[in-house]
Design an enzyme around this catalytic site. Structure first.
Site, PDB file in Angstrom:
ATOM      1  N   HIS A 108     -10.216  22.439  11.235  1.00  0.00           N
ATOM      2  CA  HIS A 108      -9.136  21.777  11.783  1.00  0.00           C
ATOM      3  C   HIS A 108      -9.714  21.116  13.121  1.00  0.00           C
ATOM      4  O   HIS A 108      -9.654  21.630  14.014  1.00  0.00           O
ATOM      5  CB  HIS A 108      -7.854  22.403  11.896  1.00  0.00           C
ATOM      6  N   HIS A 118     -12.612  21.881   3.946  1.00  0.00           N
ATOM      7  CA  HIS A 118     -12.600  23.217   3.215  1.00  0.00           C
ATOM      8  C   HIS A 118     -13.913  23.210   2.444  1.00  0.00           C
ATOM      9  O   HIS A 118     -14.384  22.486   1.784  1.00  0.00           O
ATOM     10  CB  HIS A 118     -11.260  23.366   2.422  1.00  0.00           C
ATOM     11  N   VAL A 121     -17.298  29.367  -1.549  1.00  0.00           N
ATOM     12  CA  VAL A 121     -18.210  29.735  -2.693  1.00  0.00           C
ATOM     13  C   VAL A 121     -17.991  31.121  -3.008  1.00  0.00           C
ATOM     14  O   VAL A 121     -17.839  32.146  -2.166  1.00  0.00           O
ATOM     15  CB  VAL A 121     -19.673  29.421  -2.452  1.00  0.00           C
ATOM     16  N   HIS A 155     -19.428  12.155  -1.005  1.00  0.00           N
ATOM     17  CA  HIS A 155     -19.646  12.295  -2.189  1.00  0.00           C
ATOM     18  C   HIS A 155     -20.844  12.091  -2.871  1.00  0.00           C
ATOM     19  O   HIS A 155     -21.371  12.753  -3.976  1.00  0.00           O
ATOM     20  CB  HIS A 155     -18.676  11.264  -3.205  1.00  0.00           C
TER      21      HIS A 155
END
Length: 311
Positions: A108, A118, A121, A155
Site C-alpha cells: 500500500h 499484490h 505464489v 503486462h
C-alpha cells in the site's frame, strides 16, 4: 496402495523441501529490494507457529517514505483435513491431510499515483492416501490514477514471464486474473489485472514449479520501474482522499471474494498474517460519485477487462 484418481504422482519430501527453500529465498529477495526502494523504513519480522502444524514469517514495513504499509509473508502450514476453500474443485481430496506453503505480499503506497499491488505464489499438496498437488499464484495492479505506460509495462513483463511455457499461457492467465479480481457487487474489476492461476498441475511437477518461479521472479521487474516513475509525483488532499476511498474496494474484495483469505480463516490460520493485506487507513462514503470529467472519474474506464498489449 495410494489412490490416485487424478493421475498425479505424490510429491516427495525432497520436492517439498526445494519449494520451501525457494519460497523463503524469494521472500528475502523481495524484502531487501523493497527496503531499498523505500529508503527509510525496514521490515519487522514476526515468526509464528500454528497449533495444528507449521508456521511462518510475517514481515511488515510501516510508515515508510514510499510505502505506507507493506506486508510480505512466508508460510508453511499443515492440517489433518483439507478445508472446503481449497478442495472445491477437487472433491475427492476433501478431508485429506495436507501441506500448503507460499509467499504473499500486498503493498500500500503512500503516494496515490503509485498503484497498490499484490503477488502470491503457492503450492498445495495432500499427504494422505489420495495424491494431489497444485501450484497457484500471480500478481495484479490496482491504480487510483492509471498511467497507460505503467500498465503496458506491467503486462509486458507478465507476458515475458509466461513466454517459454506456451504461446497461450499469458492470455489464459491474464483472462483468469480479470475474472477472478472482479467485484461482482460493484460490477468492476479490482484494478488493471495481471496474472492469476490456480489448480496448476497440467505439466509435470518440475515444470509447474519452474512456472511458479518465473512468476515470482517477474514481480520486482514488473513493479519497481513503476515505483521509480510515480513515487515522487505531486499530490494533495483530494488525491489522498480518493486513494483512501479506492482502498475500500480492496478491503471489500479481500473480505468478500478472496479464496486465499477464506482458506486461511477456514484452516485456522493466523489472523494477523492473513489480514496483513488490509490497508492501514481506508474510508467509505455513501453513494459517492466522482465529478464528471475529473481525473478520478477517468478510473472508471479502466475497471473493465482490456487487452493492454498489441502484437
Amino acid at each position: 496402495m495410494t489412490s490416485n484418481p487424478s493421475g498425479l504422482s505424490p510429491v516427495s519430501a525432497a520436492d517439498l523441501a526445494q519449494v520451501e527453500a525457494w519460497l523463503q529465498a524469494l521472500q528475502d529477495r523481495i524484502s531487501t529490494a523493497l527496503e531499498a526502494a523505500d529508503g527509510a523504513a525496514r521490515f519487522v519480522e514476526d515468526r509464528w507457529q500454528r497449533e495444528e502444524g507449521g508456521g511462518g514469517r510475517t514481515r511488515v514495513l510501516k510508515a515508510g517514505a514510499v510505502f505506507e504499509q507493506a506486508g510480505i509473508g512466508f508460510s508453511k502450514v499443515t492440517g489433518a483435513a483439507l478445508p472446503g476453500a481449497a478442495s472445491a474443485h477437487r472433491p475427492e481430496l476433501t478431508g485429506q491431510p495436507w501441506v500448503a506453503m507460499g509467499v504473499s505480499l500486498v503493498l500500500h503506497p503512500r503516494n496515490p499515483h503509485l498503484p497498490i499491488t499484490h503477488m502470491n505464489v503457492r503450492l498445495f499438496s495432500t499427504t494422505g492416501s489420495t495424491s494431489g498437488w497444485w501450484f497457484g499464484g500471480g500478481f495484479d495492479l490496482t491504480p487510483c490514477y492509471p498511467v497507460d505506460a505503467d500498465i503496458e509495462h506491467w503486462h509486458a513483463t507478465a507476458r515475458a514471464a509466461c513466454a517459454t511455457f506456451g504461446d497461450d499461457v499469458y492470455a489464459e492467465f491474464k483472462a483468469w486474473c480479470d475474472r477472478y479480481f472482479f467485484l461482482k457487487h460493484r460490477n468492476e474489476t479490482r484494478g488493471v489485472g495481471g496474472l492469476f492461476f490456480d489448480d496448476l498441475n497440467r505439466w509435470p511437477f518440475a515444470r509447474s514449479f519452474a512456472f511458479m518461479r518465473a512468476i515470482g521472479d517477474a514481480f520486482l521487474p514488473a513493479y519497481l520501474p513503476i515505483v521509480e516513475r510515480r513515487k515522487d509525483t505531486p499530490y494533495g488532499e483530494r488525491e489522498r482522499q480518493f486513494q483512501l476511498y479506492r482502498r475500500g474496494r480492496y478491503v471489500e474484495f479481500n473480505l468478500v471474494h478472496d479464496r486465499g483469505t477464506l482458506f486461511g480463516l477456514q484452516s485456522g490460520g493466523r489472523t494477523e498474517s492473513i489480514l496483513m493485506s488490509l490497508p492501514p487507513l481506508v474510508r467509505w462514503e455513501y453513494a459517492w460519485r466522482p465529478e464528471p470529467g475529473s481525473a478520478e472519474a477517468r478510473l472508471d474506464d479502466y475497471l473493465r477487462p482490456r487487452e493492454w498489449l498489441r502484437g
